[in-house]
Scaffold this motif. Structure first.
Motif, mmCIF file in Angstrom:
data_model
loop_
_atom_site.group_PDB
_atom_site.id
_atom_site.type_symbol
_atom_site.label_atom_id
_atom_site.label_comp_id
_atom_site.label_asym_id
_atom_site.label_seq_id
_atom_site.Cartn_x
_atom_site.Cartn_y
_atom_site.Cartn_z
ATOM 1 N N ALA A 49 10.698 43.453 16.881
ATOM 2 C CA ALA A 49 11.939 43.159 16.164
ATOM 3 C C ALA A 49 13.118 43.968 16.696
ATOM 4 O O ALA A 49 14.255 43.777 16.251
ATOM 5 N N GLY A 50 12.879 44.874 17.635
ATOM 6 C CA GLY A 50 13.950 45.718 18.156
ATOM 7 C C GLY A 50 14.934 44.953 19.026
ATOM 8 O O GLY A 50 14.657 43.847 19.498
ATOM 9 N N GLN A 51 16.083 45.577 19.255
ATOM 10 C CA GLN A 51 17.127 44.962 20.076
ATOM 11 C C GLN A 51 16.680 44.879 21.534
ATOM 12 O O GLN A 51 16.394 45.895 22.164
ATOM 13 N N PRO A 52 16.574 43.669 22.096
ATOM 14 C CA PRO A 52 16.223 43.570 23.520
ATOM 15 C C PRO A 52 17.393 43.999 24.399
ATOM 16 O O PRO A 52 18.552 44.015 23.951
ATOM 17 N N ARG A 53 17.104 44.349 25.615
ATOM 18 C CA ARG A 53 18.155 44.714 26.564
ATOM 19 C C ARG A 53 19.106 43.536 26.739
ATOM 20 O O ARG A 53 18.682 42.389 26.891
ATOM 21 N N GLY A 54 20.407 43.801 26.690
ATOM 22 C CA GLY A 54 21.403 42.735 26.765
ATOM 23 C C GLY A 54 21.331 41.960 28.069
ATOM 24 O O GLY A 54 20.961 42.506 29.118
ATOM 25 N N LEU A 55 21.683 40.682 28.013
ATOM 26 C CA LEU A 55 21.610 39.838 29.206
ATOM 27 C C LEU A 55 22.530 40.337 30.320
ATOM 28 O O LEU A 55 22.252 40.109 31.494
ATOM 29 N N GLU A 56 23.619 41.020 29.949
ATOM 30 C CA GLU A 56 24.510 41.527 30.997
ATOM 31 C C GLU A 56 23.828 42.613 31.816
ATOM 32 O O GLU A 56 24.215 42.875 32.963
ATOM 33 N N HIS A 57 22.802 43.263 31.245
ATOM 34 C CA HIS A 57 22.030 44.267 31.987
ATOM 35 C C HIS A 57 20.827 43.635 32.691
ATOM 36 O O HIS A 57 20.386 44.136 33.728
ATOM 37 N N VAL A 58 20.305 42.562 32.123
ATOM 38 C CA VAL A 58 19.169 41.874 32.741
ATOM 39 C C VAL A 58 19.606 41.139 34.003
ATOM 40 O O VAL A 58 18.961 41.229 35.051
ATOM 41 N N LEU A 59 20.724 40.413 33.900
ATOM 42 C CA LEU A 59 21.190 39.585 35.020
ATOM 43 C C LEU A 59 22.030 40.425 35.985
ATOM 44 O O LEU A 59 23.219 40.192 36.175
ATOM 45 N N CYS A 60 21.386 41.390 36.617
ATOM 46 C CA CYS A 60 22.061 42.328 37.507
ATOM 47 C C CYS A 60 21.871 41.910 38.962
ATOM 48 O O CYS A 60 21.291 40.863 39.261
ATOM 49 N N GLN A 61 22.343 42.741 39.892
ATOM 50 C CA GLN A 61 22.239 42.415 41.321
ATOM 51 C C GLN A 61 20.776 42.323 41.758
ATOM 52 O O GLN A 61 20.412 41.435 42.543
ATOM 53 N N ASP A 62 19.947 43.247 41.272
ATOM 54 C CA ASP A 62 18.526 43.181 41.619
ATOM 55 C C ASP A 62 17.901 41.879 41.145
ATOM 56 O O ASP A 62 17.075 41.278 41.839
ATOM 57 N N PHE A 63 18.267 41.448 39.948
ATOM 58 C CA PHE A 63 17.737 40.200 39.397
ATOM 59 C C PHE A 63 18.116 39.026 40.288
ATOM 60 O O PHE A 63 17.285 38.159 40.581
ATOM 61 N N GLU A 64 19.359 38.991 40.736
ATOM 62 C CA GLU A 64 19.818 37.904 41.598
ATOM 63 C C GLU A 64 19.060 37.905 42.927
ATOM 64 O O GLU A 64 18.674 36.849 43.445
#
Length: 353
Positions: A49-64
């Motif tokens: 139920a905790g706050q997941p990491r925001g998408l702005e942090h997930v969709l980073c340069q490494d992710f791309e």
């Protein structure tokens, strides 16, 4: 002049860093990620139920960069499948897995029987190690499910029993938590359909559980991006798993590897069989790393992956052009990320970004 040289040096250093990062990503893909196969909720503290990491942090340069490598590998596999090398690989797999294919149903029933007897023996577990229960009738139901697997005539009853256990888990732990485990509904459908000798709206029983497995692993991969910190204690305890990469990057890579291979299970025949083989290697190696809890917990998914690896039935629906692969992967990733974050926000009132 000095400023120009400084800018050039900065550009070169960025280019070198990008190349080094790409090599690192390539290494992770080649060597695999065992932690992608270890279900973190079984070994570490978590808060669904905790706050997941925001998408702005997930969709980073490494992710791309990881997504770019994933698309490259996936597209290349689809292209190779249509070549003589792909045909040779398929024929080799057919010879290697022929015995398994002929006994797929018995194999799945036997391993599922082992799984439910193991749950009964351990006690206090509904379907997976973190789904605890004090109910007195769960154990007898697990034994009854295992007993029903001895005969094709009673296998549909075992499938119904799995649905009952899944419903109990939803009641106690919530829909979002059980979104991790649609494979159990897929197994229940497989058992019912094989016992009744039926298809599900034209889909064979094995295709139903195959798609359920793909969805299960795609959903689980999102957690590696949304809650990477859950796995950090596991990575500290087993440092060799990370292949020398930092924990943040490794979890992003593990999630991308798992998502891509999971999506490949729903793609064309050779691609899904190769994906099943790679996932099998990851799950089996994780069993050596994490012990008997992992063996019991993942036995059902391992046998399904063996069945997928052994399945050599081509269909017209599987004839997809390779250029559709990148679009399909990106669309599936977008939909799954959206469903995870929006669903979590709706149920737990958390932020998406």
């Amino acid at each position: 002049m000095l400023r120009s040289l400084g800018r050039d040096a900065t550009s070169v250093s960025r280019g070198v860093a990008l190349v080094a990062r790409f090599i690192a990503v390539f290494s992770v893909w080649v060597l695999g990620t065992r932690a992608a196969s270890a279900h973190v909720k079984w070994f570490c503290a978590y808060d669904a139920a905790g706050q997941p990491r925001g998408l702005e942090h997930v969709l980073c340069q490494d992710f791309e960069l990881l997504l770019g490598v994933a698309v490259l590998w996936f597209f290349s596999g689809c292209v190779v499948e249509r070549t003589s090398l792909g045909e040779l690989t398929a024929r080799s797999l057919n010879r290697f897995t022929e015995g398994l294919r002929l006994h797929t149903e018995v194999m799945i029933r036997a391993v599922c029987g082992f799984f439910f007897i193991s749950l009964w023996a351990v006690g206090g577990i509904i379907l997976t190690p973190e789904l605890k229960t004090t109910s007195a009738w769960v154990g007898p139901l697990q034994l009854a499910i295992a007993a029903g697997l001895l005969s094709r005539h009673t296998v549909p009853l075992s499938g119904a029993g799995i649905v009952v256990l899944f419903g109990l888990a939803v009641r106690d732990y919530g829909t979002f938590h059980l979104a991790d485990y649609p494979i159990f509904l897929g197994l229940a459908a497989y058992l019912a359909l094989t016992g009744l000798q039926k298809n599900l709206f034209g889909f064979p029983a094995l295709d139903v559980v195959r798609c359920a497995t793909a969805v299960t692993l795609m959903w689980a991969s999102i957690e590696k991006w949304a809650y990477p910190e859950w796995s950090f204690p596991l990575l500290i305890e087993h440092p060799g798993i990370t292949l020398g990469f930092n924990n943040e990057f490794y979890m992003r890579a593990a999630g991308m590897v798992e998502f891509t291979l999971a999506f490949a299970l729903a793609w064309t025949p050779l691609v899904r069989r190769i994906a099943a083989a790679v996932l099998l290697g990851m799950f089996i190696s994780a069993c050596f790393e994490f012990g008997k809890l992992d063996v019991i917990g993942h036995s059902a998914i391992i046998v399904v992956l063996v069945a997928i690896l052994s399945d050599n039935r081509p269909t017209e629906a599987d004839d997809r052009a390779p250029w559709l692969a990148p679009a399909g992967l990106c669309a599936a990733l977008t939909v799954t990320l959206f469903a995870y974050y929006v669903g979590h926000a709706a149920i737990f009132n958390t932020a998406v970004l």
